[in-house]
Design an enzyme around this catalytic site. Structure first.
Site, short mmCIF file in Angstrom:
data_model
loop_
_atom_site.label_atom_id
_atom_site.label_comp_id
_atom_site.label_asym_id
_atom_site.label_seq_id
_atom_site.Cartn_x
_atom_site.Cartn_y
_atom_site.Cartn_z
N ASN A 1 -3.67 6.94 2.90
CA ASN A 1 -4.92 7.45 2.33
C ASN A 1 -6.10 6.64 2.84
OD1 ASN A 1 -3.49 9.15 0.54
ND2 ASN A 1 -3.40 7.57 -1.03
N ASP B 1 -9.10 4.90 1.26
CA ASP B 1 -9.54 4.51 -0.09
C ASP B 1 -11.07 4.44 -0.13
OD1 ASP B 1 -6.90 4.30 -0.76
OD2 ASP B 1 -6.89 2.10 -0.94
N ASN C 1 6.38 -1.11 -11.61
CA ASN C 1 5.68 -2.05 -12.48
C ASN C 1 6.14 -1.77 -13.92
OD1 ASN C 1 4.16 0.08 -13.53
ND2 ASN C 1 2.40 -0.32 -12.21
N ASP D 1 1.88 -3.16 -3.92
CA ASP D 1 2.31 -2.80 -2.55
C ASP D 1 2.50 -4.05 -1.70
OD1 ASP D 1 2.05 -0.12 -3.30
OD2 ASP D 1 -0.04 -0.04 -2.65
#
Ligand code: RIB
Length: 296
Positions: free
Chosen positions: A10, A12, A181, A244
């Site tokens: 992507n 950002d 997470n 990440d």
């Protein structure tokens, strides 16, 4: 040992702002940055900076963002033969970063959503993998195909189940290391706390590593917590991409022959460095910086 990331890319669009606006409200932000991102691209860059040979499999559009993301990957020494250029816009993520470093993200998947199956180049990349790394920003049909091929060939499979989605039937059973997470682990398991979630999920995958931001990480296997990764305390500037970074550095360590516990210590140190700087890929540390952070 080659790390192959099958995942999203992507652009950002990051706005720094004091708080999230109310519905219907217009407010001023204090800064704006465009940064290469996407959970897949982030993990690939983190692994490459940590010293691993990396190949990326995914898709961008035939537009300026796509060309820039390809150039970023190549600039990091990441192989892009399996990065397809599709007839859809490159994925973008609108990211709000607040003053305490916390972020909120809205992803518009674009070309990432078109990767419903693996093409020949992606299959070829996975055939050369010692470790296959995936997230939930590509269609799960492609992940299932990738995980099956990797399992057949004996590669280690790693999945970050983010964003939190229900996995398709059969996918978790093909995962060797699951790295959610706390929120993702609770959503996947139905448990109320992180430790219980880790224990439950470890009944379905080889190893579960639940990352807990400033509280370290929990590792579970066979229904038991087997290790706790100590927290690394830092003053956060921007937490975008910290998870990440953790995964990329972890896999780079494993691909380099480290056992799980030392690879996790490197991952925690790398993620801690990344939250002290702005952006996702822009914040990720080099191998030397991880060594320095570990040395204290
Ligand atoms: O994990 C952070 C990433 O999530 C961002 O880079 C954004 O692109 C979204 O995919």
């Amino acid at each position: 040992m080659t790390v192959v990331v099958l995942g999203s890319a992507n652009m950002d669009l990051v706005v720094r702002q004091p708080r999230l606006p109310e519905p219907g409200e217009t407010m001023f932000g204090s800064g704006f940055q465009t940064v290469a991102g996407g959970k897949g691209l982030n993990q690939a860059v983190a692994a490459a900076r940590a010293g691993a040979p990396v190949a990326f499999a995914g898709a961008v559009g035939a537009d300026a963002n796509g060309a820039e993301l390809r150039a970023v990957l190549e600039g990091e020494g990441i192989a892009t033969a399996a990065l397809a250029e599709l007839d859809a816009p490159t994925g973008i993520a609108a990211i709000s970063v607040l003053d305490d470093g916390e972020n909120s993200i809205v992803v518009v998947s674009g070309a990432n959503a078109e990767v419903a199956a693996l093409d020949d180049a992606a299959r070829e990349a996975i055939r050369g993998a010692s470790h296959l790394v995936m997230q939930f920003e590509l269609p799960q049909s492609a992940l299932l195909e990738g995980a099956r091929l990797a399992r057949e060939l004996g590669a280690v499979t790693v999945l970050t189940p983010a964003p939190a989605l229900d996995p398709v039937d059969g996918l978790l059973e093909l995962v060797d290391i699951l790295v959610p997470n706390g929120g993702e682990a609770r959503a996947l398991s139905g448990a109320d706390d992180d430790a219980e979630a880790a224990r439950i999920l470890s009944g379905r995958v080889g190893t579960v590593v639940v990352t807990r931001g400033g509280e370290g990480a929990l590792v579970a296997r066979g229904g038991e917590i087997v290790h706790e990764v100590a927290p690394v305390r830092v003053e956060p500037v921007d937490t975008t991409g910290a998870g990440d970074t953790f995964v990329g550095v972890l896999v780079a360590g494993l691909a380099d022959g480290l056992e799980l516990e030392p690879a996790l210590a490197r991952a925690a140190a790398g993620a801690a460095v990344s939250v002290t700087r702005a952006g996702a890929t822009s914040s990720m540390p080099s191998r030397d910086e991880i060594d320095a952070a570990l040395a204290g």
